[in-house]
Design a protein around this motif. Structure first.
Motif, PDB file in Angstrom:
ATOM      1  N   VAL A 135      27.276   8.065 -36.126  1.00 20.06           N
ATOM      2  CA  VAL A 135      26.410   9.238 -36.041  1.00 20.06           C
ATOM      3  C   VAL A 135      26.115   9.494 -34.567  1.00 20.06           C
ATOM      4  CG1 VAL A 135      24.114  10.145 -36.559  1.00 20.06           C
ATOM      5  CG2 VAL A 135      25.386   8.895 -38.312  1.00 20.06           C
ATOM      6  N   LYS A 136      26.512  10.671 -34.084  1.00 22.83           N
ATOM      7  CA  LYS A 136      26.363  10.983 -32.665  1.00 22.83           C
ATOM      8  C   LYS A 136      24.904  11.299 -32.359  1.00 22.83           C
ATOM      9  CE  LYS A 136      29.694  13.238 -30.909  1.00 22.83           C
ATOM     10  NZ  LYS A 136      30.657  14.321 -30.605  1.00 22.83           N
ATOM     11  N   PRO A 137      24.342  10.671 -31.338  1.00 24.10           N
ATOM     12  CA  PRO A 137      22.950  10.980 -30.989  1.00 24.10           C
ATOM     13  C   PRO A 137      22.793  12.414 -30.536  1.00 24.10           C
ATOM     14  CG  PRO A 137      23.969   9.580 -29.320  1.00 24.10           C
ATOM     15  CD  PRO A 137      24.916   9.645 -30.464  1.00 24.10           C
ATOM     16  N   ARG A 138      21.643  12.995 -30.819  1.00 26.74           N
ATOM     17  CA  ARG A 138      21.320  14.349 -30.400  1.00 26.74           C
ATOM     18  C   ARG A 138      20.250  14.316 -29.317  1.00 26.74           C
ATOM     19  NH1 ARG A 138      25.791  16.194 -32.532  1.00 26.74           N
ATOM     20  NH2 ARG A 138      25.662  17.382 -34.468  1.00 26.74           N
ATOM     21  N   LEU A 139      20.050  15.477 -28.689  1.00 28.42           N
ATOM     22  CA  LEU A 139      18.988  15.603 -27.700  1.00 28.42           C
ATOM     23  C   LEU A 139      17.642  15.210 -28.314  1.00 28.42           C
ATOM     24  CD1 LEU A 139      19.975  19.050 -26.170  1.00 28.42           C
ATOM     25  CD2 LEU A 139      19.754  16.923 -24.849  1.00 28.42           C
ATOM     26  N   PRO A 140      16.733  14.689 -27.531  1.00 33.73           N
ATOM     27  CA  PRO A 140      15.387  14.408 -28.058  1.00 33.73           C
ATOM     28  C   PRO A 140      14.760  15.679 -28.624  1.00 33.73           C
ATOM     29  CG  PRO A 140      15.650  13.496 -25.848  1.00 33.73           C
ATOM     30  CD  PRO A 140      16.844  14.360 -26.099  1.00 33.73           C
ATOM     31  N   GLN A 141      13.931  15.520 -29.634  1.00 31.10           N
ATOM     32  CA  GLN A 141      13.291  16.694 -30.227  1.00 31.10           C
ATOM     33  C   GLN A 141      12.478  17.487 -29.206  1.00 31.10           C
ATOM     34  OE1 GLN A 141      11.168  16.439 -33.879  1.00 31.10           O
ATOM     35  NE2 GLN A 141      12.871  15.499 -35.002  1.00 31.10           N
TER      36      GLN A 141
END
Length: 289
Positions: free
Chosen positions: A213-219
């Motif tokens: 699962v590729k990390p996303r930008l912080p919320q």
């Protein structure tokens, strides 16, 4: 069942839910997250999305495709215009001919099902012809029909993606198809006012060739409360670059700095080179043309 037994089972279920939520959030962001008060299987499916490019030699059952398209048609549609269509390709020879884009993407060949999602105003064009409505008052430079069709097809495809993943299938979007308008038009017999926007490889993931699962930008980088605030943008992106580098290393991917790489890719989107057919197709999507 006794009250104490019910309470114990409820406590176990709540604990399992908390563990599931924490695992899903940690995997998506790679940083400690606040544990949500509630969680459900739908959220687990959504947060567990990953691009799958390795598939088992197992066909996608007709009922699974039917369910996914029903989910797609259940997505919101502006004014209920439903300005999209999808072509399902399973024939290996046709899929091979549709391997268009970077490095002849092998996952298109390997996926048992390849979906081409298109913005589609041709249906309304045919309706207009049947009722002899020539559209003399339509403005060919009005971009709203185009924007509406692009939103419609995107919402529909994402609903289908979630449906497929909830059934244990994996998928990978193929954005490069938009650059091969004439090839797709010829191969799929697409009429005018139909513009392929992206493809979607679908199949059962090969467990021996997993993807993370590729990390996303912080919320905090995407969620603004009350007013837009980019004061912490630089720090948030710097921390994200580091998490992406760690992810790339663990997945044995090419090491690139996300902020630099994404900027170069975005700049490339603004060049006409190789995009003339796509730009022309978008301009001609309007019923006024």
């Amino acid at each position: 069942m006794s009250t104490s037994a019910v309470n114990i089972r409820s406590a176990i279920a709540a604990t399992n839910t908390q563990v599931e939520a924490r695992a899903a959030l940690d995997e998506r962001y790679r940083v400690p997250c606040t544990e949500p008060e509630q969680w459900n299987p739908t959220l687990s499916v959504l947060l567990g999305h990953r691009s799958v490019r390795a598939f088992l030699p197992r066909s996608v059952e007709p009922w699974a495709l039917q369910a996914a398209i029903a989910a797609a048609q259940s997505a919101s549609s502006s004014l209920n215009l439903q300005l999209w269509s999808v072509v399902a390709v399973e024939d290996p020879a046709r899929k091979a001919r549709l391997c268009l884009g970077v490095a002849d993407q092998r996952w298109i060949r390997e996926a048992p099902l390849y979906l081409i999602w298109s913005a589609d105003l041709s249906r309304h064009r045919r309706v207009a012809e049947r009722i002899s409505a020539h559209g003399d008052n339509l403005d060919p430079d009005n971009l709203d029909p185009l924007a509406t069709a692009l939103v419609d097809v995107s919402l529909a495809a994402q609903n289908a993606a979630v449906a497929f993943e909830s059934l244990g299938l994996g998928l990978c979007y193929i954005g490069a198809v938009r650059l091969y308008q004439q090839e797709l038009r010829d191969e799929l017999a697409l009429p005018s006012h139909v513009v392929p926007i992206f493809g979607m490889c679908v199949g059962y993931p090969d467990p021996d060739r997993p993807t993370g699962v590729k990390p996303r930008l912080p919320q905090d980088a995407v969620l603004h409360k009350e007013r837009y605030d980019a004061a912490a943008d630089a720090a948030l992106i710097e921390s994200y670059d580091a998490r992406m580098a760690d992810f790339q290393g663990k997945q044995r991917l090419k090491q690139v700095v996300w902020s630099d790489y994404s900027l170069r890719r975005l700049f490339n989107l603004h060049t006409r080179d190789g995009r003339e057919a796509y730009n022309a197709a978008l301009r001609n999507l309007s019923l006024a043309r």
